[in-house]
Design an enzyme around this catalytic site. Sequence first.
Site, PDB file in Angstrom:
ATOM      1  N   GLY A 136       0.834  -1.210   0.000  1.00  7.82           N
ATOM      2  CA  GLY A 136       0.000   0.000   0.000  1.00  7.82           C
ATOM      3  C   GLY A 136       0.859   1.246   0.000  1.00  7.82           C
ATOM      4  N   GLU A 174      13.656  -2.109  13.117  1.00  8.13           N
ATOM      5  CA  GLU A 174      12.729  -1.119  13.669  1.00  8.13           C
ATOM      6  C   GLU A 174      12.936  -1.028  15.163  1.00  8.13           C
ATOM      7  OE1 GLU A 174       8.330  -0.271  13.400  1.00  8.13           O
ATOM      8  OE2 GLU A 174       8.746  -1.026  11.394  1.00  8.13           O
ATOM      9  N   ASP A 181       8.014   5.760   8.119  1.00  2.62           N
ATOM     10  CA  ASP A 181       7.309   5.218   9.269  1.00  2.62           C
ATOM     11  C   ASP A 181       6.114   6.123   9.552  1.00  2.62           C
ATOM     12  OD1 ASP A 181       7.578   2.982  11.317  1.00  2.62           O
ATOM     13  OD2 ASP A 181       7.130   4.713  12.581  1.00  2.62           O
ATOM     14  N   LYS A 184      -6.537  10.368  -1.660  1.00  2.00           N
ATOM     15  CA  LYS A 184      -5.912  10.143  -0.351  1.00  2.00           C
ATOM     16  C   LYS A 184      -4.530  10.799  -0.297  1.00  2.00           C
ATOM     17  CE  LYS A 184      -3.860   6.773   2.755  1.00  2.00           C
ATOM     18  NZ  LYS A 184      -3.489   5.391   3.078  1.00  2.00           N
TER      19      LYS A 184
END
Length: 191
Positions: A16, A41, A70, A169
């Site tokens: 995505g 991470e 992030d 979006k």
Amino acid sequence: MPASSRSVRFATGNNGKMEEARIILSPFGIRPVALNGKGVEIQADTVSEVASYSARVASRKYKKALIVEDAGLFVESLGGFPGPFSSYAFKTLEIDGLLKLLKGEGSRRAHFASAVAYCTPSSEPKVFEGVVRGRILEAQAGSGGFGFDPVFLPDGSAKSMAQMTLEEKCAVSHRGRAMRKFGSWFVTTEP
Ligand code: IMP
């Protein structure tokens, strides 16, 4: 789309995000190329710290210039939760769990924050931030996007982020804002 096109590696396992990055960076003539995985991470209070650390580690590990992004959802009445722990909260609580937590809460104000960190194997990370403010809906609406999109209504919008096209979006999203800052900088600064 500008005549010349440059590529930049994008360390992510999230399709995505990759698709959105293609849409957002295309007007800058930048083509993101997937490099699977973020590297390491860490736990930190801000998405900028997480992106910055991951980009530094990944650029040295793969010996490539790259970006890491992030992001997180920060809900005001929950003290900013899930914030940098959004991925874990999405997997464990899921959207319904978040809606339950907010039942009876007076305020449903929230924002998404995104940090895009660019790093080369021999430099320190440069970070670009973006935020979109809005509220958490009472029920899910729409099937586009990913993550918490079905319950996030950006300020000034009649559609949840999952009811928008990806182009719509990206025009208002945290990721769109952060990536456009990176895009403008990259085309004018990096050789
Ligand atoms: P991360 O940046 O991959 O750590 O993403 C953290 C989590 O935040 C994701 O798993 C999603 O649940 C949520 N998230 C991040 N960006 C978005 C977005 O654009 N829409 C909806 N949820 C998002």
